[in-house]
Design an enzyme around this catalytic site. Structure first.
Site, PDB file in Angstrom:
ATOM      1  N   GLU A 244     174.220 -63.470  42.394  1.00 29.09           N
ATOM      2  CA  GLU A 244     173.592 -63.923  43.640  1.00 29.09           C
ATOM      3  C   GLU A 244     172.152 -64.272  43.273  1.00 29.09           C
ATOM      4  O   GLU A 244     171.338 -63.367  43.078  1.00 29.09           O
ATOM      5  CB  GLU A 244     173.582 -62.805  44.692  1.00 29.09           C
ATOM      6  CG  GLU A 244     174.948 -62.337  45.142  1.00 29.09           C
ATOM      7  CD  GLU A 244     175.390 -63.002  46.434  1.00 29.09           C
ATOM      8  OE1 GLU A 244     176.584 -63.237  46.579  1.00 29.09           O
ATOM      9  OE2 GLU A 244     174.535 -63.304  47.290  1.00 29.09           O
ATOM     10  N   CYS A 278     165.648 -64.901  49.587  1.00 30.35           N
ATOM     11  CA  CYS A 278     166.422 -65.909  48.852  1.00 30.35           C
ATOM     12  C   CYS A 278     166.875 -67.032  49.778  1.00 30.35           C
ATOM     13  O   CYS A 278     167.029 -68.164  49.366  1.00 30.35           O
ATOM     14  CB  CYS A 278     167.632 -65.256  48.217  1.00 30.35           C
ATOM     15  SG  CYS A 278     168.641 -64.355  49.411  1.00 30.35           S
TER      16      CYS A 278
HETATM   17  P1  NAD Z   1     164.354 -60.821  38.905  1.00 28.24           P
HETATM   18  O1  NAD Z   1     165.320 -61.798  38.365  1.00 28.24           O
HETATM   19  O2  NAD Z   1     163.022 -60.743  38.266  1.00 28.24           O
HETATM   20  O3  NAD Z   1     164.948 -59.346  38.845  1.00 28.24           O
HETATM   21  C1  NAD Z   1     166.159 -59.003  39.502  1.00 28.24           C
HETATM   22  C2  NAD Z   1     166.787 -57.828  38.774  1.00 28.24           C
HETATM   23  O4  NAD Z   1     167.269 -58.314  37.514  1.00 28.24           O
HETATM   24  C3  NAD Z   1     165.817 -56.694  38.453  1.00 28.24           C
HETATM   25  O5  NAD Z   1     166.468 -55.455  38.563  1.00 28.24           O
HETATM   26  C4  NAD Z   1     165.436 -56.985  37.011  1.00 28.24           C
HETATM   27  O6  NAD Z   1     165.003 -55.841  36.316  1.00 28.24           O
HETATM   28  C5  NAD Z   1     166.750 -57.519  36.467  1.00 28.24           C
HETATM   29  N1  NAD Z   1     166.617 -58.369  35.283  1.00 28.24           N
HETATM   30  C6  NAD Z   1     165.620 -59.214  34.966  1.00 28.24           C
HETATM   31  N2  NAD Z   1     165.872 -59.801  33.774  1.00 28.24           N
HETATM   32  C7  NAD Z   1     167.063 -59.315  33.339  1.00 28.24           C
HETATM   33  C8  NAD Z   1     167.836 -59.535  32.168  1.00 28.24           C
HETATM   34  N3  NAD Z   1     167.442 -60.357  31.178  1.00 28.24           N
HETATM   35  N4  NAD Z   1     169.015 -58.877  32.051  1.00 28.24           N
HETATM   36  C9  NAD Z   1     169.428 -58.027  33.018  1.00 28.24           C
HETATM   37  N5  NAD Z   1     168.713 -57.766  34.139  1.00 28.24           N
HETATM   38  C10 NAD Z   1     167.547 -58.418  34.303  1.00 28.24           C
HETATM   39  O7  NAD Z   1     164.231 -61.126  40.452  1.00 28.24           O
HETATM   40  P2  NAD Z   1     163.290 -60.450  41.530  1.00 28.24           P
HETATM   41  O8  NAD Z   1     161.901 -60.983  41.362  1.00 28.24           O
HETATM   42  O9  NAD Z   1     163.496 -58.984  41.534  1.00 28.24           O
HETATM   43  O10 NAD Z   1     163.928 -61.036  42.878  1.00 28.24           O
HETATM   44  C11 NAD Z   1     163.660 -62.332  43.329  1.00 28.24           C
HETATM   45  C12 NAD Z   1     164.783 -63.279  42.992  1.00 28.24           C
HETATM   46  O11 NAD Z   1     166.009 -62.760  43.500  1.00 28.24           O
HETATM   47  C13 NAD Z   1     164.592 -64.627  43.654  1.00 28.24           C
HETATM   48  O12 NAD Z   1     164.971 -65.654  42.763  1.00 28.24           O
HETATM   49  C14 NAD Z   1     165.536 -64.563  44.842  1.00 28.24           C
HETATM   50  O13 NAD Z   1     165.941 -65.815  45.332  1.00 28.24           O
HETATM   51  C15 NAD Z   1     166.661 -63.769  44.286  1.00 28.24           C
HETATM   52  N6  NAD Z   1     167.444 -63.150  45.354  1.00 28.24           N
HETATM   53  C16 NAD Z   1     168.697 -63.658  45.621  1.00 28.24           C
HETATM   54  C17 NAD Z   1     169.447 -63.140  46.661  1.00 28.24           C
HETATM   55  C18 NAD Z   1     170.818 -63.675  46.973  1.00 28.24           C
HETATM   56  O14 NAD Z   1     171.511 -63.095  47.806  1.00 28.24           O
HETATM   57  N7  NAD Z   1     171.261 -64.748  46.344  1.00 28.24           N
HETATM   58  C19 NAD Z   1     168.938 -62.093  47.425  1.00 28.24           C
HETATM   59  C20 NAD Z   1     167.674 -61.588  47.124  1.00 28.24           C
HETATM   60  C21 NAD Z   1     166.933 -62.124  46.077  1.00 28.24           C
END
Ligand code: NAD
Length: 474
Positions: A244, A278
């Site tokens: 997501e 998001c």
């Molecule tokens: P992020 O990608 O920085 O982090 C999300 C999670 O992924 C965190 O727990 C992080 O530690 C982990 N992560 C980061 N790099 C990783 C890797 N290489 N391998 C495994 N895990 C990893 O995102 P964020 O800043 O926490 O959240 C914002 C983003 O999330 C935005 O792009 C937003 O659109 C998206 N989002 C999507 C939805 C949806 O339903 N589609 C909902 C909420 C947020």
């Protein structure tokens, strides 16, 4: 005391294998207020071993037993809602009202998961036998900071209802409320190893979870970069990957729509949580002839948007989550100016009167063209782009001219007319005339916005494998 300096593995709070901690910052004050344990691949091994071990027995529990667990989780959850709602503003800058809404939304998700699972056709007769749904196995759940409690619930509850076991990693930026949620799951009597919690960086703990050979499925909500990294790490072990990811929500205001209501709803939706959602409608598409009036309305409505401390009266949004996020928003505002878009309100810097904290000004750009970076890239801040279109076909083309396809919006005088356009948007969730969110609908994205769906029966099915049981003919 909360448990963010520890992990929850095999039914107990334990210290990390190597003691390494990071500050958790309050984005309104820029001051650390607690510390979170930063795990390693060895912690992942321990948690995954516990989830794998627990799966064999938990997968075979009757559905009613699993739903009784969810029911107890819901009951205990209700007693801890105030605690979680108090923490969320501190760790991620949500206003008091948004924090309350997120926590109450969590309870609604647990309730709906119970109802969905009770009605789910786990087995049906077909052909020479039966089509059955079986739990996938041990699931790694990786969640972002912007709605941490609900994001864990939206993954973990269907997983537990399906008979899966879980290793969960919240964002290192906002781990505290999820540790309270874990206390809830413990108090509700989840069997040992069925739910496990780790903390740490994505690139270490998240990557190790995604790559682990004993993890059967990984589900991530986060940025496209993180989602792609997870898929790559997961590829060698051919596990199920559910993503997501980000969005750049188009909001088509059709000719004849109530322009005032359409602009107000779009602007408020874009600025909600300072644009850190998001599904934010960040691209407002208006008929060419209505642009001047839409811009006038946007200026007037934005002037009434109050930004400030999460607990201040009447604020629409608080600070951005982090210094990095604040700087990203500033960078995109500069890019928009350099690209030749016109600033209607807002701009670089903090709102007046806010010298500290990662506060961003509500910013509206007009005369944005579809190929500008501010129209194509996810900013995750309070920045709205107004784009003019000549006719509805062009509006649909612009709306779909994006690598993203998460949430789309259509505003129309007649709902049927809005629905016709909604059907042509390449988005996983499309709203017509701003209805309330329906958490029984599938939620997820096309294109770079992800794969798979969350919520409702489709979200539950993500955590199951289909198994055909074929019997000899009579
Ligand atoms: P992020 O990608 O920085 O982090 C999300 C999670 O992924 C965190 O727990 C992080 O530690 C982990 N992560 C980061 N790099 C990783 C890797 N290489 N391998 C495994 N895990 C990893 O995102 P964020 O800043 O926490 O959240 C914002 C983003 O999330 C935005 O792009 C937003 O659109 C998206 N989002 C999507 C939805 C949806 O339903 N589609 C909902 C909420 C947020």
């Amino acid at each position: 005391m909360t448990h963010e300096r520890q992990f929850y593995i095999d039914g107990a709070w334990v210290d990390p294998v190597e003691p390494r901690f990071a500050d958790v910052e309050d984005p309104a004050t820029e001051a650390p207020f607690t510390q979170v344990a930063m795990g390693s691949a060895r912690d992942v091994d321990r948690a995954v071993a516990a989830a794998k071990e627990a799966f064999a027995a938990y997968a075979r529990t009757p559905l009613e037993e699993r739903l009784a667990l969810l029911q107890r989780i819901l009951e205990v959850y209700r007693t801890r809602m105030d605690d979680m709602a108090r923490v969320l503003p501190r760790e991620m800058g949500a206003t008091t009202a948004v924090a309350r809404g997120q926590v109450e939304g969590g309870a609604a998700h647990i309730q709906k998961t119970i109802e969905t699972a009770r009605a789910f056709p786990f087995e049906r007769a077909h052909g020479l036998g039966k089509i059955t749904y079986q739990p996938v196995g041990a699931c790694a759940l990786i969640v972002p900071w912007n709605n941490p409690v609900q994001q864990v619930i939206a993954k973990a509850m269907p997983a537990l209802a399906a008979g899966c076991t879980v290793v969960c990693k919240p964002s290192e930026l906002a781990p505290v409320a999820v540790s309270i949620l874990t206390e809830v799951i413990h108090e509700a009597g989840a069997p040992k190893g069925v739910f496990n919690l780790l903390n740490g960086e994505g690139a270490t703990v998240g990557a190790a979870m995604a790559a682990h050979p004993d993890v059967d499925m990984v589900s991530i909500t986060g940025s496209v970069a993180a989602g792609a990294a997870v898929a790559k790490a997961a590829a060698d072990t051919v596990k199920r990957v559910h993503q997501e990811l980000g969005g750049k929500g188009p909001n088509i205001i059709l000719p004849g729509a109530d322009l005032e209501a359409a602009v107000r709803g779009g602007l408020m939706g874009c600025f909600f949580m300072g644009g850190q959602t998001c599904g934010a409608p960040t691209r407002m598409l208006v008929p060419e002839g209505a642009q001047v009036e839409a811009v006038r309305l946007a200026r007037e409505i934005a002037a009434g948007v109050k930004v400030g401390a999460p607990d201040a009266e009447g604020v629409l949004y608080g600070p951005a989550i982090s210094k990095a996020q604040y700087e990203k928003v500033q960078r995109y505002i500069r890019i928009g100016i350099e690209e030749g878009a016109e600033i209607v309100v807002g701009g670089e810097g903090r709102p007046e009167g806010l010298a500290h904290g990662y506060y961003c000004r509500p910013t509206v750009f007009a005369n944005v063209t579809p190929k500008m970076r501010i129209a194509q890239e996810e900013i995750f801040g309070p920045v709205l782009s107004i784009i003019a279109y000549r006719d509805v076909e062009e509006a649909i083309r612009i709306a779909n001219d994006s690598v993203y396809g998460l949430v789309g919006y259509v505003q129309a005088r007649e709902v049927a007319e809005g629905e016709r356009v909604a059907r042509r948007l390449r988005c996983g969730y499309v709203s017509v005339n701003y209805p309330p969110i329906d958490i029984t609908m599938p939620h997820g994205g096309f294109k770079h916005s992800g794969n798979g769906r969350q919520w409702g029966e489709h979200g539950l099915a993500e955590y199951m494998e289909l198994a055909a049981i074929v019997l000899p003919p009579n």
